[in-house]
Scaffold this motif. Structure first.
Motif, PDB file in Angstrom:
ATOM      1  N   VAL A 197      13.197   6.585  -6.424  1.00 30.70           N
ATOM      2  CA  VAL A 197      13.989   5.384  -6.671  1.00 30.70           C
ATOM      3  C   VAL A 197      14.289   4.725  -5.328  1.00 30.70           C
ATOM      4  CG1 VAL A 197      16.051   4.430  -7.755  1.00 30.70           C
ATOM      5  CG2 VAL A 197      15.046   6.550  -8.643  1.00 30.70           C
ATOM      6  N   LEU A 198      13.930   3.440  -5.182  1.00 33.72           N
ATOM      7  CA  LEU A 198      14.113   2.718  -3.922  1.00 33.72           C
ATOM      8  C   LEU A 198      15.224   1.685  -4.048  1.00 33.72           C
ATOM      9  CD1 LEU A 198      13.052   2.356  -1.021  1.00 33.72           C
ATOM     10  CD2 LEU A 198      11.540   0.565  -1.915  1.00 33.72           C
ATOM     11  N   PHE A 199      16.235   1.824  -3.195  1.00 33.10           N
ATOM     12  CA  PHE A 199      17.390   0.930  -3.173  1.00 33.10           C
ATOM     13  C   PHE A 199      17.330   0.065  -1.926  1.00 33.10           C
ATOM     14  CE2 PHE A 199      21.770   0.016  -1.839  1.00 33.10           C
ATOM     15  CZ  PHE A 199      22.315  -0.539  -2.990  1.00 33.10           C
ATOM     16  N   ASP A 200      17.388  -1.263  -2.107  1.00 32.16           N
ATOM     17  CA  ASP A 200      17.378  -2.216  -1.007  1.00 32.16           C
ATOM     18  C   ASP A 200      18.830  -2.488  -0.594  1.00 32.16           C
ATOM     19  OD1 ASP A 200      17.447  -4.720   0.474  1.00 32.16           O
ATOM     20  OD2 ASP A 200      15.381  -5.054  -0.185  1.00 32.16           O
ATOM     21  N   VAL A 201      19.188  -2.123   0.643  1.00 35.19           N
ATOM     22  CA  VAL A 201      20.571  -2.239   1.094  1.00 35.19           C
ATOM     23  C   VAL A 201      21.010  -3.702   1.130  1.00 35.19           C
ATOM     24  CG1 VAL A 201      22.170  -1.784   2.988  1.00 35.19           C
ATOM     25  CG2 VAL A 201      20.415  -0.095   2.407  1.00 35.19           C
ATOM     26  N   ALA A 202      20.172  -4.586   1.673  1.00 31.10           N
ATOM     27  CA  ALA A 202      20.538  -5.998   1.804  1.00 31.10           C
ATOM     28  C   ALA A 202      20.745  -6.659   0.444  1.00 31.10           C
ATOM     29  CB  ALA A 202      19.473  -6.744   2.596  1.00 31.10           C
ATOM     30  N   ALA A 208      12.548  -0.736  -6.937  1.00 31.46           N
ATOM     31  CA  ALA A 208      11.331  -0.094  -7.452  1.00 31.46           C
ATOM     32  C   ALA A 208      11.639   1.338  -7.851  1.00 31.46           C
ATOM     33  CB  ALA A 208      10.206  -0.126  -6.417  1.00 31.46           C
ATOM     34  N   GLU A 209      10.887   1.828  -8.825  1.00 31.57           N
ATOM     35  CA  GLU A 209      11.021   3.222  -9.263  1.00 31.57           C
ATOM     36  C   GLU A 209       9.673   3.719  -9.764  1.00 31.57           C
ATOM     37  OE1 GLU A 209      13.397   5.908 -12.639  1.00 31.57           O
ATOM     38  OE2 GLU A 209      14.289   4.044 -11.882  1.00 31.57           O
ATOM     39  N   GLU A 210       9.336   4.937  -9.414  1.00 33.65           N
ATOM     40  CA  GLU A 210       8.117   5.581  -9.889  1.00 33.65           C
ATOM     41  C   GLU A 210       8.458   6.965 -10.404  1.00 33.65           C
ATOM     42  OE1 GLU A 210       4.967   4.633 -10.256  1.00 33.65           O
ATOM     43  OE2 GLU A 210       5.370   2.595  -9.545  1.00 33.65           O
ATOM     44  N   ARG A 211       7.790   7.360 -11.494  1.00 34.94           N
ATOM     45  CA  ARG A 211       8.028   8.669 -12.092  1.00 34.94           C
ATOM     46  C   ARG A 211       6.792   9.553 -11.974  1.00 34.94           C
ATOM     47  NH1 ARG A 211      12.316   9.515 -15.907  1.00 34.94           N
ATOM     48  NH2 ARG A 211      13.840   7.830 -15.678  1.00 34.94           N
ATOM     49  N   VAL A 212       7.047  10.843 -11.816  1.00 38.44           N
ATOM     50  CA  VAL A 212       5.986  11.838 -11.723  1.00 38.44           C
ATOM     51  C   VAL A 212       6.233  12.900 -12.783  1.00 38.44           C
ATOM     52  CG1 VAL A 212       4.957  13.656 -10.300  1.00 38.44           C
ATOM     53  CG2 VAL A 212       5.608  11.473  -9.253  1.00 38.44           C
ATOM     54  N   ALA A 213       5.195  13.236 -13.538  1.00 38.69           N
ATOM     55  CA  ALA A 213       5.238  14.343 -14.495  1.00 38.69           C
ATOM     56  C   ALA A 213       3.981  15.178 -14.249  1.00 38.69           C
ATOM     57  CB  ALA A 213       5.298  13.841 -15.931  1.00 38.69           C
ATOM     58  N   GLY A 250       2.558  11.538  -2.701  1.00 34.60           N
ATOM     59  CA  GLY A 250       1.841  10.496  -1.970  1.00 34.60           C
ATOM     60  C   GLY A 250       1.444   9.319  -2.846  1.00 34.60           C
ATOM     61  N   PRO A 251       0.724   9.543  -3.955  1.00 29.43           N
ATOM     62  CA  PRO A 251       0.367   8.431  -4.835  1.00 29.43           C
ATOM     63  C   PRO A 251       1.580   7.677  -5.378  1.00 29.43           C
ATOM     64  CG  PRO A 251      -1.000  10.334  -5.316  1.00 29.43           C
ATOM     65  CD  PRO A 251       0.048  10.800  -4.344  1.00 29.43           C
ATOM     66  N   ALA A 252       2.639   8.411  -5.731  1.00 32.27           N
ATOM     67  CA  ALA A 252       3.848   7.750  -6.235  1.00 32.27           C
ATOM     68  C   ALA A 252       4.500   6.910  -5.135  1.00 32.27           C
ATOM     69  CB  ALA A 252       4.834   8.790  -6.759  1.00 32.27           C
ATOM     70  N   PHE A 253       4.514   7.428  -3.920  1.00 34.89           N
ATOM     71  CA  PHE A 253       5.085   6.689  -2.788  1.00 34.89           C
ATOM     72  C   PHE A 253       4.314   5.396  -2.532  1.00 34.89           C
ATOM     73  CE2 PHE A 253       4.952   5.957   1.871  1.00 34.89           C
ATOM     74  CZ  PHE A 253       6.285   5.652   2.083  1.00 34.89           C
ATOM     75  N   ASN A 254       3.000   5.461  -2.585  1.00 36.99           N
ATOM     76  CA  ASN A 254       2.186   4.261  -2.359  1.00 36.99           C
ATOM     77  C   ASN A 254       2.398   3.219  -3.456  1.00 36.99           C
ATOM     78  OD1 ASN A 254       1.056   5.188   0.055  1.00 36.99           O
ATOM     79  ND2 ASN A 254      -0.575   6.297  -1.024  1.00 36.99           N
ATOM     80  N   ARG A 255       2.508   3.680  -4.701  1.00 39.27           N
ATOM     81  CA  ARG A 255       2.790   2.742  -5.789  1.00 39.27           C
ATOM     82  C   ARG A 255       4.159   2.104  -5.613  1.00 39.27           C
ATOM     83  NH1 ARG A 255       0.809   7.121  -8.909  1.00 39.27           N
ATOM     84  NH2 ARG A 255       2.912   7.524  -9.704  1.00 39.27           N
ATOM     85  N   LEU A 256       5.118   2.911  -5.167  1.00 38.98           N
ATOM     86  CA  LEU A 256       6.474   2.407  -4.949  1.00 38.98           C
ATOM     87  C   LEU A 256       6.483   1.324  -3.883  1.00 38.98           C
ATOM     88  CD1 LEU A 256       9.479   3.406  -5.846  1.00 38.98           C
ATOM     89  CD2 LEU A 256       9.572   4.236  -3.500  1.00 38.98           C
ATOM     90  N   LYS A 257       5.806   1.562  -2.761  1.00 30.33           N
ATOM     91  CA  LYS A 257       5.733   0.560  -1.699  1.00 30.33           C
ATOM     92  C   LYS A 257       5.115  -0.730  -2.211  1.00 30.33           C
ATOM     93  CE  LYS A 257       3.460   2.607   1.571  1.00 30.33           C
ATOM     94  NZ  LYS A 257       2.825   2.746   2.899  1.00 30.33           N
TER      95      LYS A 257
END
Length: 262
Positions: A197-202, A208-213, A250-257
Motif C-alpha cells: 500500500v503506497l501513501f503519498d504524504v503531500a 496505489a495498492e497491489e495484492r499478492v497471493a 518485485g513484480p508487485a513493487f513494479n506494478r505499484l510504481k
C-alpha cells in the motif's frame, strides 16, 4: 507454539547473515548522501506471526472451515525477509527506499487503518520521526486475506481462507507426485498473502495498492498420524517463505510504481 516460533527465528537469523550487505536498516539508510526525487519509507507489518492453518473439511457452513493456530514471532525475522525482498527488487533506482525496522505492536494492530482517520495519530508520529529525511511516500507491506487456493497438476486445491505468512495443512486430499508417479494423501502449503500500500504524504492519500497471493505445495509423504508441521525442516520452512517473498515482491513493487505514476 513457542518452539515453532523459536525454530523459525533461529534459522531465519542465520539466513539473514548471508544477505546482510543487501539489507540496509534505517540508521545506515538515513546516513546515505544519495539524493532521490522520491524517498519512500518502507514498513513491514506482516511478520508478527505465522498462521498455521489446518483444513477441517467441514461443509454446509459460511464460516471459515479451517482451524487457525497463530504462531507469534518473538523477533522481526519475517519482517526483515519481507523488507529485504523489497530492497532487492528496488535496487538503486528511483525511488530511494528507506526501510524502517520497527517492532511496535501498535502498527501491527493498525495495519488495516493506518492511512484512515483512526490511524492518523500513529501515522503522524511516524512521519514526524522521519521528517528530516524528506519522506515523500510511505510504503506499507501488510497482511492480506484471500481464498486458500494452491496450484497442483490437476488444478487448484484448498478450502476456506488464509492470511499473511504461514502454512496450510490438509491431511486428506490426495496429491499426485509427478516425478515419483504416485500420490500421497495430504499436503502442506507455504503461503504468502500480503499487500503493498503506497501513501503519498503531500496528497495525504493512498495512491496505489497491489495484492499478492502466492504459495506452493509439498505432499505429505508417508505422514500417517505424524504432525504435518514436521514434514518440512526448519530451514525449508524459512526458505519457502523467503522464496515466496523474493519471487513476488518485485513484480508487485513494479506494478505499484507504474500505477502510482500514471
Amino acid at each position: 507454539m513457542r518452539q515453532r516460533a523459536t525454530e523459525i527465528s533461529r534459522i531465519g537469523r542465520a539466513s539473514l547473515v548471508a544477505v546482510a550487505p543487501v539489507l540496509l536498516w534505517v540508521v545506515a539508510a538515513l546516513a546515505s548522501s544519495a539524493v532521490a526525487q522520491e524517498r519512500w519509507a518502507a514498513l513491514s507489518v506482516i511478520g508478527d506471526r505465522m498462521n498455521l492453518v489446518y483444513a477441517r473439511m467441514q461443509t454446509g457452513t459460511r464460516t471459515n472451515p479451517n482451524y487457525v493456530e497463530p504462531v507469534l514471532m518473538k523477533d522481526d525475522v519475517l519482517d526483515r525477509l519481507a523488507l529485504n525482498a523489497l530492497l532487492k527488487a528496488a535496487g538503486t533506482s528511483d525511488p530511494e527506499i528507506l526501510p524502517l525496522a520497527l517492532r511496535d505492536p501498535r502498527f501491527y494492530q493498525a495495519q488495516e487503518k493506518l492511512f484512515a482517520g483512526d490511524g492518523k495519530p500513529l501515522l503522524d508520529g511516524l512521519l514526524k520521526a522521519v521528517e528530516a529525511q524528506k519522506i515523500t511516500h510511505v510504503l506499507l507491506l501488510a497482511r492480506a486475506r484471500g481464498e486458500a487456493s494452491f496450484q497442483v497438476r490437476e488444478g487448484h486445491i484448498g478450502i476456506g481462507t488464509v492470511e499473511g505468512l504461514g502454512f496450510y495443512v490438509d491431511r486428506s486430499t490426495r496429491v499426485e507426485r509427478v516425478a515419483e508417479r504416485d500420490a500421497d494423501r495430504g499436503y502442506i502449503a507455504p503461503f504468502a498473502y500480503y499487500r503493498l500500500v503506497l501513501f503519498d504524504v503531500a496528497r495525504n492519500a493512498v495512491v496505489a495498492e497491489e495484492r499478492v497471493a502466492a504459495s506452493n505445495t509439498h505432499p505429505l509423504v508417508g505422514s500417517g498420524e505424524a504432525d504435518p508441521w514436521d514434514a518440512l525442516s526448519a530451514q525449508q520452512k524459512v526458505d519457502d517463505l523467503e522464496g515466496l517473498l523474493n519471487a513476488n515482491t518485485g513484480p508487485a513493487f513494479n506494478r505499484l510504481k507504474s500505477r502510482a505514476r500514471r
